[in-house]
Design an enzyme around this catalytic site. Structure first.
Site, PDB file in Angstrom:
ATOM      1  N   SER A  32      -9.748   1.189   3.107  1.00 37.16           N
ATOM      2  CA  SER A  32      -8.796   1.909   2.191  1.00 37.16           C
ATOM      3  C   SER A  32      -7.922   1.257   1.495  1.00 37.16           C
ATOM      4  O   SER A  32      -7.341   1.909   0.479  1.00 37.16           O
ATOM      5  CB  SER A  32      -8.180   3.103   3.071  1.00 37.16           C
ATOM      6  N   SER A  58      -9.696  -1.223   7.051  1.00 36.10           N
ATOM      7  CA  SER A  58      -9.296  -1.071   5.843  1.00 36.10           C
ATOM      8  C   SER A  58      -8.528  -2.352   5.235  1.00 36.10           C
ATOM      9  O   SER A  58      -8.146  -2.051   3.910  1.00 36.10           O
ATOM     10  CB  SER A  58      -8.063   0.306   5.800  1.00 36.10           C
ATOM     11  N   LYS A  65       0.965  -1.160  -0.057  1.00 37.13           N
ATOM     12  CA  LYS A  65      -0.122   0.098   0.093  1.00 37.13           C
ATOM     13  C   LYS A  65       0.720   1.183   0.104  1.00 37.13           C
ATOM     14  O   LYS A  65       2.001   1.339   0.626  1.00 37.13           O
ATOM     15  CB  LYS A  65      -0.812  -0.047   1.281  1.00 37.13           C
TER      16      LYS A  65
HETATM   17  N1  GLN Z   1     -13.080   3.244   6.700  1.00 33.92           N
HETATM   18  C1  GLN Z   1     -12.511   3.781   7.854  1.00 33.92           C
HETATM   19  C2  GLN Z   1     -12.138   5.276   8.048  1.00 33.92           C
HETATM   20  O1  GLN Z   1     -12.571   5.826   7.119  1.00 33.92           O
HETATM   21  C3  GLN Z   1     -11.075   2.974   8.301  1.00 33.92           C
HETATM   22  C4  GLN Z   1     -10.104   3.277   7.412  1.00 33.92           C
HETATM   23  C5  GLN Z   1      -8.825   2.307   7.764  1.00 33.92           C
HETATM   24  O2  GLN Z   1      -8.884   1.325   8.271  1.00 33.92           O
HETATM   25  N2  GLN Z   1      -7.604   2.995   7.545  1.00 33.92           N
HETATM   26  O3  GLN Z   1     -11.605   5.695   8.812  1.00 33.92           O
END
Ligand code: GLN
Length: 474
Positions: free
Chosen positions: A153, A177, A78
Site C-alpha cells: 500500500s 506494504s 505516507k
Molecule cells: N497487501 C496487504 C493487505 O492488503 C498488506 C498491506 C499492508 O502491509 N499495509 O493487507
C-alpha cells in the site's frame, strides 16, 4: 537512472557545512513533486511549513550551530502518519478534512535531526491493498511504466523515491506494504522487527503486525534513517529495546553465512523472470562464499489465509473509531446518532475497507470466532515456531519479494483473491514479527524485481549489513 539526490549523509554534511542550503533542497524537492504530479504519488504538499523549517535550519547554520545528522534532508511520509501543516487522510474519504493535533513520533524524531517533511504520499486507503488502487483519491502510476501499478500500500512513497521527489520516504508495512512497492518500483524497502519503531501517531491498520520503515534508493540510506527513527517510545508500549542501534553497514563478508531457501516456494506460482532472477541471486550468493541450504516450512501455505483472517479482525476493530463524531468527515444530513454512524461510514469508507470490516466482524463473531480467528491465532503460533526452527539452521532466509513484476492498473481490481495472492511471500515475516528487506534486482531496461531477505527478530543490523553487501551484486 541517475538521481538528483546524493546519499543522505552527504546531503546533510553539505547543509551542515554551509555548502548547500536546506531551502534550496526543499525547493528542489517541491519542484520535482510539481513536475511529476501526473504520477499521482502525492496527496498533499507541506509547502509553507517545509520552507519555514528550511529557513530556520539555514539561519541556525549561519550562526554556527550544528543542526543534526539529517540537516535539511527533505522526505515524504505516507499519508497515514500524523504531520503538522497538512491534512492526514490515510487516502480515505472518511478522513477528509482531518487535521492532526499532534505529530507521529517518527516524524518528530526525523525533524529533531533536521529532516524536513515536504509531502504526504498516496496509499491504498487505510493501507489496505497491494497496488495503491484502493486509494479513495487516485491511482499512483509506476515510475517505470505509467500503465502499471507501483505496488501497495505504500505505492506513493516508493514511486516518490524513484521519481526523485525526495531522498527518502516513510512507509508502513502490515503484510508487505513497504516491501512490495519497493519491489515493483525498484527501491529498497525495509520492514523492521515488530516494535522497533514507534507507531505513535500512525493510523492503525492491524496493530499486531503494523510497522514503520524507510523506503530509499540504497541500503546505507535505510540504515541512516533507521538509526534516527528506531527506539523505545513511552507513547507506544509495544516498542522494544535493542542492545545497539548501530545500523550503518560496515565491512561485512558473506563468506560462511548460511542462507535458507524456502522449499515450499519452489515451483509455486512464481513468474519465469522472477524465478530466473532469484536463481541468479542464489548463484551470486554462492559465488560470494555464502552457504545456501533448503529450509522447510510445512505450514507456510496457510500463512496468507492466516493473515487475511487476523488482519481484517484487527482492522474491523481499529476502524470502529471512525463514526463521524471525532475525526474528519461526518454526514450532515443525519438526524439521529444511529443515522449519523450509518451514513458517515457508508459514504466515508471505500469498498475495500467495507469488505475488511465485514470479514473482520464475521471472523470475530460468536460461533465463528473459534472456527476462524482462534484457528488463525493458533496457526500463527505454529508459524512462529517454524521460523524459530529455521533460524537455528540459517542466518537469513531469502525469497523473491513478489511472485511477479508490477501488474497493469485495473488488472486485479475485480478479483480480490488475485490481489491478495500478491502478498504470499511477504505476510510470513509480518505474522512472525521479524525484520525483512526488499532490495532491487534487474534495474535497467526491464522492470525491477525485488529480492526479499529475512532475519530473526532483533537482527535488523545484521540484515542491513547483509543486504548492503549483496545489493551491488544482483
Ligand atoms: N497487501 C496487504 C493487505 O492488503 C498488506 C498491506 C499492508 O502491509 N499495509 O493487507
Amino acid at each position: 537512472m541517475m538521481s538528483q539526490w546524493k546519499d543522505i549523509d552527504l546531503i546533510a554534511n553539505e547543509v551542515n557545512s554551509g555548502k548547500t542550503t536546506a531551502l534550496s533542497l526543499v525547493e528542489k524537492s517541491l519542484a520535482t513533486i510539481e513536475d511529476k504530479s501526473d504520477y499521482d504519488a502525492i496527496i498533499s504538499v507541506i509547502k509553507d511549513r517545509a520552507i519555514e523549517r528550511a529557513k530556520s535550519i539555514d539561519a541556525r547554520i549561519v550562526k554556527g550551530e550544528k543542526v543534526g545528522r539529517l540537516a535539511g534532508v527533505p522526505f515524504i511520509a505516507k499519508d497515514n502518519m500524523l504531520t503538522f501543516g497538512s491534512a492526514t487522510t490515510a487516502a480515505s474519504n472518511i478522513l477528509k478534512g482531518f487535521v492532526a493535533p499532534y505529530q507521529a513520533t517518527v516524524i518528530e524524531r526525523l525533524e529533531a535531526e533536521g529532516a524536513i517533511c515536504v509531502a504526504k504520499a498516496n496509499l491504498d486507503a487505510f493501507a489496505h491493498g497491494s497496488s495503491t488502487e484502493n486509494s479513495d483519491f487516485m491511482v499512483t502510476k509506476n515510475p517505470h511504466n505509467k500503465k502499471l501499478v507501483p505496488g501497495g500500500s505504500s505505492g506513493g512513497s516508493a514511486a516518490a523515491v524513484i521519481l526523485d521527489m525526495a531522498p527518502f520516504a516513510l512507509g508502513t508495512d502490515t503484510g508487505g506494504s513497504i516491501r512490495l512497492p519497493a519491489s515493483f518500483c525498484g527501491a529498497v524497502g525495509f520492514k523492521p522487527t515488530y516494535g522497533l519503531v514507534s507507531r505513535n501517531g500512525v493510523i492503525a491498520m492491524a496493530s499486531s503486525t503494523d510497522v514503520i520503515g524507510p523506503i530509499t534508493k540504497n541500503v546505507r540510506d535505510t540504515a541512516i534513517v533507521m538509526e534516527v527513527i528506531a527506539g523505545q517510545d513511552t507513547l507506544d508500549s509495544t516498542t522494544i529495546k535493542l542492545d545497539s542501534y548501530d545500523f550503518i553497514p560496515d565491512k561485512y563478508s558473506l563468506k560462511g553465512k548460511t542462507i535458507g531457501v524456502v522449499k515450499e516456494f519452489e515451483g509455486s506460482d512464481i513468474s519465469k523472470p522472477v524465478q530466473t532472477k532469484f536463481g541468479q541471486t542464489i548463484e551470486t550468493l554462492k559465488s560470494l562464499g555464502a552457504n545456501v541450504i533448503e529450509v522447510s516450512f510445512p505450514l507456510i501455505e496457510y500463512s496468507l489465509a492466516c493473515y487475511y483472517i487476523i488482519a481484517p479482525a484487527e482492522i474491523s476493530s481499529n476502524l470502529s473509531r471512525y463514526d463521524g463524531t471525532r475525526y474528519g468527515f461526518s454526514d450532515s444530513k443525519a438526524t439521529t446518532l444511529e443515522e449519523s454512524y450509518n451514513k458517515t461510514r457508508s459514504l466515508g469508507f471505500g469498498r475495500e475497507a467495507k469488505r475488511r470490516i465485514m470479514l473482520g466482524t464475521y471472523v470475530l463473531s460468536s460461533g465463528y470466532y473459534d472456527a476462524y480467528y482462534n484457528q488463525a491465532q493458533k496457526l500463527r503460533t505454529k508459524l512462529i515456531e517454524e521460523y524459530n526452527q529455521a533460524f537455528k539452521k540459517c542466518d537469513f532466509i531469502i525469497t523473491p519479494t513478489a511472485p511477479d513484476v508490477a501488474f497493469a492498473i485495473g488488472e486485479n481490481v475485480d478479483d480480490s483473491m488475485k490481489m491478495y495472492l500478491t502478498d504470499v511471500l511477504t505476510v510470513g515475516a509480518s505474522l512472525v514479527g521479524i525484520p525483512a528487506i526488499s532490495i532491487p534486482a534487474n534495474v535497467g531496461n526491464s522492470l525491477p524485481i525485488g529480492i526479499q531477505i529475512m532475519a530473526d527478530q532483533k537482527h535488523d543490523a545484521d540484515l542491513i549489513n547483509f543486504a548492503n553487501a549483496l545489493e551491488g551484486s544482483i
